[in-house]
Scaffold this motif. Structure first.
Motif, PDB file in Angstrom:
ATOM      1  N   THR A  30       0.702  -1.327   0.166  1.00  0.00           N
ATOM      2  CA  THR A  30       0.122  -0.111   0.034  1.00  0.00           C
ATOM      3  C   THR A  30       0.710   1.222   0.052  1.00  0.00           C
ATOM      4  OG1 THR A  30      -0.024  -0.159   2.343  1.00  0.00           O
ATOM      5  CG2 THR A  30      -1.883  -0.912   1.000  1.00  0.00           C
ATOM      6  N   SER A  31       2.108   1.289   0.683  1.00  0.00           N
ATOM      7  CA  SER A  31       2.847   2.266   0.730  1.00  0.00           C
ATOM      8  C   SER A  31       3.521   2.440  -0.636  1.00  0.00           C
ATOM      9  CB  SER A  31       3.833   2.246   1.645  1.00  0.00           C
ATOM     10  OG  SER A  31       4.733   1.294   1.375  1.00  0.00           O
ATOM     11  N   ILE A  32       3.870   1.678  -1.180  1.00  0.00           N
ATOM     12  CA  ILE A  32       4.433   1.704  -2.612  1.00  0.00           C
ATOM     13  C   ILE A  32       3.311   2.226  -3.719  1.00  0.00           C
ATOM     14  CG2 ILE A  32       5.241   0.436  -4.537  1.00  0.00           C
ATOM     15  CD1 ILE A  32       6.672  -1.228  -2.746  1.00  0.00           C
ATOM     16  N   LEU A  33       2.175   1.648  -3.607  1.00  0.00           N
ATOM     17  CA  LEU A  33       1.088   2.030  -4.527  1.00  0.00           C
ATOM     18  C   LEU A  33       0.717   3.497  -4.213  1.00  0.00           C
ATOM     19  CD1 LEU A  33      -1.417  -0.851  -4.548  1.00  0.00           C
ATOM     20  CD2 LEU A  33       0.144  -0.015  -6.466  1.00  0.00           C
ATOM     21  N   GLY A  34       0.532   3.981  -2.976  1.00  0.00           N
ATOM     22  CA  GLY A  34       0.408   5.072  -2.621  1.00  0.00           C
ATOM     23  C   GLY A  34       1.512   6.237  -3.154  1.00  0.00           C
ATOM     24  N   ALA A  35       2.474   5.855  -2.736  1.00  0.00           N
ATOM     25  CA  ALA A  35       3.793   6.757  -3.390  1.00  0.00           C
ATOM     26  C   ALA A  35       3.526   6.812  -5.104  1.00  0.00           C
ATOM     27  CB  ALA A  35       5.156   6.140  -2.992  1.00  0.00           C
ATOM     28  N   LEU A  36       3.372   5.785  -5.667  1.00  0.00           N
ATOM     29  CA  LEU A  36       3.266   5.664  -7.076  1.00  0.00           C
ATOM     30  C   LEU A  36       2.123   6.605  -7.772  1.00  0.00           C
ATOM     31  CD1 LEU A  36       4.124   4.668  -9.827  1.00  0.00           C
ATOM     32  CD2 LEU A  36       2.571   2.689  -9.346  1.00  0.00           C
ATOM     33  N   ILE A  37       0.704   6.570  -7.055  1.00  0.00           N
ATOM     34  CA  ILE A  37      -0.460   7.345  -7.357  1.00  0.00           C
ATOM     35  C   ILE A  37       0.016   8.758  -6.994  1.00  0.00           C
ATOM     36  CG2 ILE A  37      -2.641   7.561  -6.665  1.00  0.00           C
ATOM     37  CD1 ILE A  37      -2.834   4.645  -6.393  1.00  0.00           C
ATOM     38  N   SER A  38       0.694   9.090  -5.862  1.00  0.00           N
ATOM     39  CA  SER A  38       0.874  10.260  -5.556  1.00  0.00           C
ATOM     40  C   SER A  38       1.897  11.023  -6.640  1.00  0.00           C
ATOM     41  CB  SER A  38       1.602  10.499  -4.155  1.00  0.00           C
ATOM     42  OG  SER A  38       2.012  11.663  -3.818  1.00  0.00           O
ATOM     43  N   PHE A  39       2.776  10.231  -7.036  1.00  0.00           N
ATOM     44  CA  PHE A  39       3.659  10.693  -8.128  1.00  0.00           C
ATOM     45  C   PHE A  39       3.034  10.968  -9.376  1.00  0.00           C
ATOM     46  CE2 PHE A  39       6.641   9.738 -11.639  1.00  0.00           C
ATOM     47  CZ  PHE A  39       7.710  10.778 -11.396  1.00  0.00           C
ATOM     48  N   LYS A  42       0.828  14.071  -9.357  1.00  0.00           N
ATOM     49  CA  LYS A  42       1.806  15.273  -9.080  1.00  0.00           C
ATOM     50  C   LYS A  42       2.401  15.483 -10.602  1.00  0.00           C
ATOM     51  CE  LYS A  42       3.138  15.235  -4.380  1.00  0.00           C
ATOM     52  NZ  LYS A  42       3.930  14.852  -3.317  1.00  0.00           N
ATOM     53  N   ALA A  43       2.888  14.831 -11.127  1.00  0.00           N
ATOM     54  CA  ALA A  43       3.342  14.581 -12.835  1.00  0.00           C
ATOM     55  C   ALA A  43       2.184  15.397 -13.543  1.00  0.00           C
ATOM     56  CB  ALA A  43       3.767  13.357 -13.138  1.00  0.00           C
ATOM     57  N   VAL A  47       2.238  18.939 -15.353  1.00  0.00           N
ATOM     58  CA  VAL A  47       1.781  19.165 -16.783  1.00  0.00           C
ATOM     59  C   VAL A  47       0.636  19.984 -17.001  1.00  0.00           C
ATOM     60  CG1 VAL A  47       1.058  17.763 -18.854  1.00  0.00           C
ATOM     61  CG2 VAL A  47       2.978  16.661 -17.479  1.00  0.00           C
ATOM     62  N   ALA A  48      -0.379  19.867 -16.281  1.00  0.00           N
ATOM     63  CA  ALA A  48      -1.342  20.644 -16.645  1.00  0.00           C
ATOM     64  C   ALA A  48      -1.084  22.374 -16.244  1.00  0.00           C
ATOM     65  CB  ALA A  48      -2.749  20.143 -15.847  1.00  0.00           C
ATOM     66  N   LEU A  49      -0.449  22.474 -14.947  1.00  0.00           N
ATOM     67  CA  LEU A  49      -0.334  23.840 -14.674  1.00  0.00           C
ATOM     68  C   LEU A  49       0.892  24.305 -15.792  1.00  0.00           C
ATOM     69  CD1 LEU A  49       0.350  23.414 -10.746  1.00  0.00           C
ATOM     70  CD2 LEU A  49      -1.442  24.565 -12.209  1.00  0.00           C
TER      71      LEU A  49
END
Length: 72
Positions: A30-39, A42-43, A47-49
Motif C-alpha cells: 500500500t505504501s508503494i502504491l500510494g507513492a506511485l499514485i501520488s507521483f 503530481k506529474a 503538466v496541466a499547470l
C-alpha cells in the motif's frame, strides 16, 4: 517452485498463499502504491499547470507580435 506445491490442493496455491502475502507485505504494497499514485498525480498536475501557463502567456502576450514563435 513447482515441487513445493506439487502435493497441495489448488486453493493453497491460488487463495492461501496470496492472502498470506497480502497480510505480511500489505503495508509495503500500500505504501508503494500510494507513492506511485501520488507521483502520477503530481506529474499530471505539473503538466496541466505548465500547459495552462503556456496558454495564458500565448493568449495575453502573443497577440501583438506573431514573430515570437520564431525566437525558439
Amino acid at each position: 517452485m513447482r515441487q513445493i506445491f506439487a502435493g497441495m490442493p489448488w486453493w493453497v496455491k491460488w487463495v492461501a498463499v496470496p492472502l498470506l502475502a497480502i497480510f505480511v507485505f500489505g503495508g509495503v504494497i500500500t505504501s508503494i502504491l500510494g507513492a506511485l499514485i501520488s507521483f502520477v498525480f503530481k506529474a499530471l498536475l505539473f503538466v496541466a499547470l505548465v500547459g495552462g501557463l503556456i496558454f495564458a502567456v500565448k493568449k495575453f502576450s502573443g497577440s501583438g507580435s506573431k514573430s515570437s514563435s520564431s525566437d525558439w
